[in-house]
Design a protein around this motif. Structure first.
Motif, PDB file in Angstrom:
ATOM      1  N   ASN A  32       0.822  -1.193   0.000  1.00 32.59           N
ATOM      2  CA  ASN A  32       0.000   0.000   0.000  1.00 32.59           C
ATOM      3  C   ASN A  32       0.866   1.258   0.000  1.00 32.59           C
ATOM      4  O   ASN A  32       0.606   2.211  -0.736  1.00 32.59           O
ATOM      5  N   ILE A  33       1.881   1.239   0.851  1.00 35.46           N
ATOM      6  CA  ILE A  33       2.766   2.404   0.981  1.00 35.46           C
ATOM      7  C   ILE A  33       4.215   1.927   1.006  1.00 35.46           C
ATOM      8  O   ILE A  33       4.532   0.917   1.648  1.00 35.46           O
ATOM      9  N   MET A  34       5.082   2.667   0.345  1.00 38.42           N
ATOM     10  CA  MET A  34       6.519   2.421   0.382  1.00 38.42           C
ATOM     11  C   MET A  34       7.200   3.711   0.803  1.00 38.42           C
ATOM     12  O   MET A  34       6.800   4.791   0.341  1.00 38.42           O
ATOM     13  N   ILE A  51       5.561   6.932  -0.845  1.00 38.21           N
ATOM     14  CA  ILE A  51       4.770   6.913  -2.067  1.00 38.21           C
ATOM     15  C   ILE A  51       3.690   5.862  -1.900  1.00 38.21           C
ATOM     16  O   ILE A  51       3.940   4.764  -1.407  1.00 38.21           O
ATOM     17  N   THR A  52       2.488   6.208  -2.282  1.00 38.40           N
ATOM     18  CA  THR A  52       1.375   5.269  -2.148  1.00 38.40           C
ATOM     19  C   THR A  52       1.261   4.395  -3.388  1.00 38.40           C
ATOM     20  O   THR A  52       1.891   4.654  -4.419  1.00 38.40           O
ATOM     21  N   SER A  53       0.395   3.389  -3.278  1.00 32.83           N
ATOM     22  CA  SER A  53       0.175   2.518  -4.436  1.00 32.83           C
ATOM     23  C   SER A  53      -0.413   3.298  -5.602  1.00 32.83           C
ATOM     24  O   SER A  53      -0.229   2.919  -6.762  1.00 32.83           O
ATOM     25  N   GLY A  54      -1.084   4.401  -5.294  1.00 34.17           N
ATOM     26  CA  GLY A  54      -1.655   5.231  -6.345  1.00 34.17           C
ATOM     27  C   GLY A  54      -0.666   6.198  -6.963  1.00 34.17           C
ATOM     28  O   GLY A  54      -0.994   6.914  -7.908  1.00 34.17           O
ATOM     29  N   THR A  68      13.886  13.131  -4.395  1.00 39.36           N
ATOM     30  CA  THR A  68      12.773  12.635  -5.197  1.00 39.36           C
ATOM     31  C   THR A  68      12.666  11.130  -5.025  1.00 39.36           C
ATOM     32  O   THR A  68      13.645  10.407  -5.230  1.00 39.36           O
ATOM     33  N   MET A  69      11.475  10.685  -4.672  1.00 41.41           N
ATOM     34  CA  MET A  69      11.224   9.252  -4.537  1.00 41.41           C
ATOM     35  C   MET A  69      10.488   8.759  -5.777  1.00 41.41           C
ATOM     36  O   MET A  69       9.570   9.429  -6.269  1.00 41.41           O
ATOM     37  N   SER A  70      10.895   7.589  -6.253  1.00 42.24           N
ATOM     38  CA  SER A  70      10.232   7.014  -7.416  1.00 42.24           C
ATOM     39  C   SER A  70      10.228   5.499  -7.273  1.00 42.24           C
ATOM     40  O   SER A  70      10.827   4.954  -6.342  1.00 42.24           O
ATOM     41  N   ARG A  71       9.543   4.847  -8.179  1.00 41.29           N
ATOM     42  CA  ARG A  71       9.497   3.393  -8.108  1.00 41.29           C
ATOM     43  C   ARG A  71       9.480   2.817  -9.516  1.00 41.29           C
ATOM     44  O   ARG A  71       9.030   3.462 -10.464  1.00 41.29           O
TER      45      ARG A  71
END
Length: 116
Positions: A32-34, A51-54, A68-71
């Motif tokens: 759900n959240i990272m 960062i949320t799943s959305g 900056t956070m990214s996935r």
């Protein structure tokens, strides 16, 4: 169980950059959240970014405009790009994920040291 493996920490001069990576043993869609947290000596662990799943991101005021956070869902990996680093950013950085139960998991941490 979820294994989180962080990498990318190190020693950098003030004003420099580092990119942290956190590889998860399960699909990102399990979470759900990272987030990224950090803990400096003698201090409490604090949220840096999440960062949320959305795809919504949230940053601590102290890092806004610099981090900056990214996935990358295909690689089951989240990143933290850290620019304009300051000595006060020195800490152990931890990756954390929370699944849908919810249960939270932590990585082992990676040291970031910023010299002045």
């Amino acid at each position: 169980q979820v294994q989180l493996v962080e990498s990318g920490g190190g020693l950098v001069q003030a004003g420099g950059s580092l990119r942290l990576s956190c590889a998860a043993s399960r699909s990102m869609y399990s979470f759900n959240i990272m987030g990224w947290y950090r803990q400096a000596p003698g201090m409490q662990r604090e949220l840096v970014a999440d960062i949320t799943s959305g795809g919504s991101t949230n940053y601590a005021d102290s890092v806004k405009g610099r981090f900056t956070m990214s996935r990358d869902n295909a690689k089951n990996t989240v990143y933290l790009q850290m620019n304009s680093l300051k000595p006060e950013d020195t800490a152990v950085y931890y990756c954390s994920v929370t699944d849908w139960v919810p249960r939270r998991y932590w990585g082992q941490g990676t040291q970031v040291t910023v010299s002045s």
